[in-house]
Enzyme design. Sequence first.
Site, mmCIF file in Angstrom:
data_model
loop_
_atom_site.group_PDB
_atom_site.id
_atom_site.type_symbol
_atom_site.label_atom_id
_atom_site.label_comp_id
_atom_site.label_asym_id
_atom_site.label_seq_id
_atom_site.Cartn_x
_atom_site.Cartn_y
_atom_site.Cartn_z
ATOM 1 N N GLY A 55 45.677 46.122 20.732
ATOM 2 C CA GLY A 55 44.429 45.454 20.848
ATOM 3 C C GLY A 55 43.420 46.530 20.817
ATOM 4 N N HIS A 95 44.730 39.894 21.687
ATOM 5 C CA HIS A 95 43.854 39.111 22.676
ATOM 6 C C HIS A 95 42.502 39.832 22.488
ATOM 7 C CE1 HIS A 95 42.058 37.177 25.929
ATOM 8 N NE2 HIS A 95 41.773 38.303 26.642
ATOM 9 N N PHE A 108 23.951 40.180 31.715
ATOM 10 C CA PHE A 108 25.130 39.871 32.165
ATOM 11 C C PHE A 108 25.119 39.851 33.741
ATOM 12 C CE2 PHE A 108 29.382 39.832 29.704
ATOM 13 C CZ PHE A 108 28.878 38.842 28.619
ATOM 14 N N GLN A 139 40.922 38.392 38.530
ATOM 15 C CA GLN A 139 39.483 37.926 38.222
ATOM 16 C C GLN A 139 39.649 36.211 37.823
ATOM 17 O OE1 GLN A 139 36.701 39.262 35.119
ATOM 18 N NE2 GLN A 139 35.686 39.747 37.133
ATOM 19 N N HIS A 158 37.402 33.642 36.054
ATOM 20 C CA HIS A 158 36.085 33.310 35.463
ATOM 21 C C HIS A 158 35.541 31.939 35.827
ATOM 22 C CE1 HIS A 158 32.784 33.139 32.369
ATOM 23 N NE2 HIS A 158 33.238 34.251 32.077
ATOM 24 N N LEU A 189 37.623 30.092 27.166
ATOM 25 C CA LEU A 189 36.549 30.669 27.709
ATOM 26 C C LEU A 189 34.837 30.414 27.006
ATOM 27 C CD1 LEU A 189 35.572 32.979 29.946
ATOM 28 C CD2 LEU A 189 35.130 34.562 27.644
ATOM 29 N N GLU A 234 29.896 34.226 29.460
ATOM 30 C CA GLU A 234 29.088 34.541 30.719
ATOM 31 C C GLU A 234 27.632 34.721 29.855
ATOM 32 O OE1 GLU A 234 30.193 36.952 33.731
ATOM 33 O OE2 GLU A 234 28.467 38.046 33.878
ATOM 34 N N ARG A 279 30.884 37.277 38.752
ATOM 35 C CA ARG A 279 31.753 36.295 38.799
ATOM 36 C C ARG A 279 32.408 35.816 39.738
ATOM 37 N NH1 ARG A 279 34.485 38.833 33.327
ATOM 38 N NH2 ARG A 279 32.585 38.326 32.062
ATOM 39 N N HIS A 321 41.005 34.947 34.531
ATOM 40 C CA HIS A 321 40.683 35.530 33.313
ATOM 41 C C HIS A 321 40.969 37.049 33.088
ATOM 42 C CE1 HIS A 321 37.486 36.084 30.194
ATOM 43 N NE2 HIS A 321 36.798 37.037 30.989
ATOM 44 N N ARG A 327 35.691 42.977 38.340
ATOM 45 C CA ARG A 327 35.085 43.741 37.141
ATOM 46 C C ARG A 327 33.841 42.725 36.845
ATOM 47 N NH1 ARG A 327 35.139 42.066 31.564
ATOM 48 N NH2 ARG A 327 36.592 40.389 31.743
HETATM 49 C C1 LIG Z 1 38.373 34.870 26.533
HETATM 50 C C2 LIG Z 1 38.142 36.262 26.779
HETATM 51 C C3 LIG Z 1 36.976 36.892 26.627
HETATM 52 C C4 LIG Z 1 36.548 38.326 26.977
HETATM 53 N N1 LIG Z 1 35.323 38.451 26.797
HETATM 54 C C5 LIG Z 1 34.933 39.847 27.203
HETATM 55 C C6 LIG Z 1 33.639 40.332 26.939
HETATM 56 O O1 LIG Z 1 32.688 39.751 26.359
HETATM 57 N N2 LIG Z 1 33.564 41.679 27.399
HETATM 58 C C7 LIG Z 1 34.480 42.542 27.808
HETATM 59 O O2 LIG Z 1 34.031 43.613 28.352
HETATM 60 N N3 LIG Z 1 35.708 41.930 28.166
HETATM 61 C C8 LIG Z 1 35.965 40.532 27.869
HETATM 62 N N4 LIG Z 1 37.035 40.170 27.971
HETATM 63 C C9 LIG Z 1 38.206 40.964 28.475
HETATM 64 C C10 LIG Z 1 38.807 41.941 27.268
HETATM 65 O O3 LIG Z 1 38.685 41.290 26.055
HETATM 66 C C11 LIG Z 1 40.173 42.512 27.447
HETATM 67 O O4 LIG Z 1 40.304 42.985 28.843
HETATM 68 C C12 LIG Z 1 40.673 43.503 26.443
HETATM 69 O O5 LIG Z 1 40.189 43.060 25.100
HETATM 70 C C13 LIG Z 1 41.925 43.800 26.320
HETATM 71 O O6 LIG Z 1 42.292 44.731 25.547
HETATM 72 P P1 LIG Z 1 43.897 45.575 25.417
HETATM 73 O O7 LIG Z 1 43.741 46.660 24.295
HETATM 74 O O8 LIG Z 1 44.049 46.431 26.732
HETATM 75 O O9 LIG Z 1 44.667 44.639 25.331
HETATM 76 P P2 LIG Z 1 45.037 43.240 24.150
HETATM 77 O O10 LIG Z 1 44.015 43.182 23.208
HETATM 78 O O11 LIG Z 1 45.372 42.307 25.094
HETATM 79 O O12 LIG Z 1 46.155 43.814 23.301
HETATM 80 C C14 LIG Z 1 47.675 44.010 23.821
HETATM 81 C C15 LIG Z 1 48.559 44.423 22.882
HETATM 82 O O13 LIG Z 1 49.639 44.782 23.333
HETATM 83 C C16 LIG Z 1 50.729 44.050 22.546
HETATM 84 N N5 LIG Z 1 51.828 43.928 23.312
HETATM 85 C C17 LIG Z 1 52.023 43.594 24.449
HETATM 86 N N6 LIG Z 1 53.094 43.567 24.926
HETATM 87 C C18 LIG Z 1 53.936 44.103 24.095
HETATM 88 C C19 LIG Z 1 55.253 44.671 23.832
HETATM 89 N N7 LIG Z 1 56.108 44.224 24.955
HETATM 90 N N8 LIG Z 1 55.748 45.044 22.700
HETATM 91 C C20 LIG Z 1 54.823 45.344 21.819
HETATM 92 N N9 LIG Z 1 53.455 45.018 21.983
HETATM 93 C C21 LIG Z 1 53.049 44.451 22.959
HETATM 94 C C22 LIG Z 1 50.104 43.010 22.025
HETATM 95 O O14 LIG Z 1 50.437 42.498 20.755
HETATM 96 C C23 LIG Z 1 48.586 43.181 21.596
HETATM 97 O O15 LIG Z 1 48.440 44.017 20.404
HETATM 98 C C24 LIG Z 1 37.298 38.787 27.708
HETATM 99 C C25 LIG Z 1 38.747 38.472 27.859
HETATM 100 C C26 LIG Z 1 39.015 37.162 27.485
HETATM 101 C C27 LIG Z 1 40.056 36.502 27.904
#
Ligand SMILES: Cc1cc2nc3c(=O)[nH]c(=O)nc-3n(C[C@H](O)[C@H](O)[C@H](O)COP(=O)(O)OP(=O)(O)OC[C@H]3O[C@@H](n4cnc5c(N)ncnc54)[C@H](O)[C@@H]3O)c2cc1C
Lengths: 253, 558
Positions: free
Chosen positions: B12, B41, B113, B226, B228, B238, B241, B272, B337, B372
């Site tokens: 991610g 995600h 926001f 959290q 939403h 979602l 916001e 939120r 959320h 958050r």
């Molecule tokens: C619908 C939605 C909208 C959002 N909008 C906003 C916004 O507008 N502004 C904001 O600031 N935040 C927003 N958020 C929150 C934000 O998007 C997330 O918190 C953030 O993108 C998380 O990024 P990350 O890199 O931590 O994880 P993620 O993007 O969830 O990535 C996780 C990664 O880990 C990998 N993984 C997991 N477990 C394993 C495993 N056991 N082995 C190998 N790989 C694994 C997955 O394949 C993935 O690649 C939103 C969240 C949602 C749900």
Amino acid sequence: MVYLKIKRQDESREWYDTFETKETPGMTVLEALFYVQEHMDGSLCFRYACRGAVCGSCGMLINRVPRLACRTQVGIAKKENTREGSGDIFVAGQKSEEENEVILIEPLANLDVIRDLIVDMDSFYNLVDSIKPWISSPEEHPEGGNLMDPDLREQIEKYTNCILCACCHGACPVAARDDTYLSPATLAKAWRMHLDPREDNASRQERLNFVDSESGVWGCDLVYKCVAVCPKKVPPTLGIKALREEIEKNKEN
Amino acid sequence: MREHDIIVIGGGLSGLRAGLEAKRQGADVAVISKVPPIRSHSVAAQGGINASIGTDDSWDSHAYDTVKGSDYLADQDTVEILCKEAPERVYEMENWGTLFSRTGDGKIAQRPFGGAGFPRTCYAGDRTGHNLLHTLYEQVLRAGVRVYNEWMVTRLATDSNRCTGFVALNLLDSELETFRAKAVILATGGYGRIYQRSTNSIINTGFGISLGYRAGVPIQDMEFVQFHPTTLWGTNILITEGVRGEGGYLYNKDHERFMDKYAPESMELAPRDIVARSIQTEIDEGRGFTGGYVQLDITHLGKELINERLGGIRQICIDFAGVDPITEPIPVQPGHHYSMGGISSGKDGLTPLNGLYAIGECACISVHGANRLGGNSLLDTIVFGKRAGEHAANAVKNIAMPSEDSLNESLAEERSNIDSMMGDGGESFADVKDELRQTMQKYVGVYRNREDLETGLANVKALEKRGENIHVKSRVKTFNMELMNVLEVKGMLDIARVITEGALVREESRGAHYRTDFLERDDENWLKHTLAYMKDGGPKLEYKDVTITQFKPMRREY
Ligand SMILES: Cc1cc2nc3c(=O)[nH]c(=O)nc-3n(C[C@H](O)[C@H](O)[C@H](O)COP(=O)(O)OP(=O)(O)OC[C@H]3O[C@@H](n4cnc5c(N)ncnc54)[C@H](O)[C@@H]3O)c2cc1C
Ligand code: SF4
Ligand code: FES
């Protein structure tokens, strides 16, 4: 009730299984697949992630139309003609004469199948990566960031919306006959990078030279099937035509 | 055995940013992910990313809003880093190609926001996550970072308080392999899917958090979950916001704009936790629509603005609820959320286990505290992703590759663990998972009290017992999804247990943790972080102080 007729495949054979699944209001094909996987046959495999039509994981043929399983409702798909037995790939569902209650589910076309509904996406990603799909901007950004004309931004945005689901690739007659063809998605991305004012000129030119070939923009049949099936309204054909024009303009100069 | 100096688990935003930075600093680095990075995600984030780049804005005003929004549970030293580094990280993403929305004169546009004193959320239409994630992935390709797609990490290996690598399952053929590394960075995202109603991707099971927990690392502030306020009724996709930021109104079934009862000053743009509770109260007290929802109305914004700034939202409403928001209000209900809690880590992502880092949503670097603010989490991923990548690249220069012994041991343990799960009969993972999600939704949700939490805990414990008896019936080797699911359900149970116990013990209301039997925030006893350690028989809870620098705790009003 609804019946999912799913194409199965492993190393040694291909066959179809039909599962009778319960239908809930608004149920999507992806949810129906989960129902089968969790309650009827744990060996069924397919890809998924977001269930909200944004990640591009779940492209497959539903009634022989390439589309996202998470965005396709069971209630709608079951009223369509399944077009079973047809070798063609279609761009839209077709209402059947009577409710047929069967949905035909098959892996995306024009890519090798690994098992069941899972296809070899790496060969698709390799095509995309071959055009160096990144902005080669310099290390340092200008103070306060680059400026960008909002109208130009809007033009680029259409192409940026691509989620690399490969539905266009699965619908493309050129991809069907030529596995070196770069793919509609790749060429749409090439145009997106080309348009971007932050891209440096040398990289832009290098990419333009690269797509100037029969596997690139000149391979396209201009039948617009990719545009018709794209779940994100990306118009690859328009990008391809624009790239052709750029190349010709270049040659005149 | 494969090896790299640094391996990032997760593709991610946080994982890619860390991997890119480590590579830029010259390290041998790989990213491993259970789905190709662009399917993560992060792609789903809609609304935007905060940075104080406006002319009258400042990092300390951003910091103040963040600390206040967190109900004073955030550590103020890490919040300072988040807000100070924000403009640089956002400009950098812009320079790499993110297609931010623009003002008329071509600058990055910003929208208001919830909980923010200034319109400081930079956005790319309502597809901010998509634009950021694709940009970062493109730069990762450009830099030549090695990426392992479709591998699921199942167990971390450790040797005398050092992480030495991990065991991973290749989803393509179900073979286990060991990966040896001098540093491992966990960036595995949140656990949304332990709740029945969640905005999260289906792959967000929190398994990565349990990897850390099982390796002996404490997980922090897990009771802060959290919800939403506005998720699409039914599928809980979602509704950003940003919709309220653009001027959307909330109505109950009597067509009252009910937010004036709960947050008269900021109305729909209160934080939120407050809006989510307000909606839930309307529903619980019978002023919601049949089926449990209220309406989010943007019909007055006009077709043009909706298409331009909320085009993705419009499509979601049409595809998933059959409602066109240009002409009809959107049915919404609160849903899970975001995970404020996670693996305890510091300002460079370092956890108490040497060589292990945690960043992004799976981590608790403690910038979000008890609640958050929207737009701060995307920021969290790239600010701390970069810091962790940089720190790890420097750290590995002076250390040797760990010995293979601990990895071989872990591999043997994981083999026997998986062998013992194969077989017919027993429990089905789907039943255990469904019941767990219902329990969390019902008893550990927006409103909490002792009785519900005790019921929730008893249920989770019973499910843990049943969890021991889940079997994998499918023998297929290629993409055995049942095996993957069974492994993940066990991690989901770990996390549910910690959230529930933490919530039961914390006898106060703070941010997203709202106890109807303890309505007030209690700084005297509870201005502290919860740390949960995995022990036989359940989590052991400990507490540690919150770091307070410039903002003294005050009553939160909006
Ligand atoms: C619908 C939605 C909208 C959002 N909008 C906003 C916004 O507008 N502004 C904001 O600031 N935040 C927003 N958020 C929150 C934000 O998007 C997330 O918190 C953030 O993108 C998380 O990024 P990350 O890199 O931590 O994880 P993620 O993007 O969830 O990535 C996780 C990664 O880990 C990998 N993984 C997991 N477990 C394993 C495993 N056991 N082995 C190998 N790989 C694994 C997955 O394949 C993935 O690649 C939103 C969240 C949602 C749900
Ligand atoms: S252009 Fe459209 S159909 Fe093709 S990969 Fe991109 S989103 Fe999918
Ligand atoms: S699951 Fe993400 S597009 Fe269908």
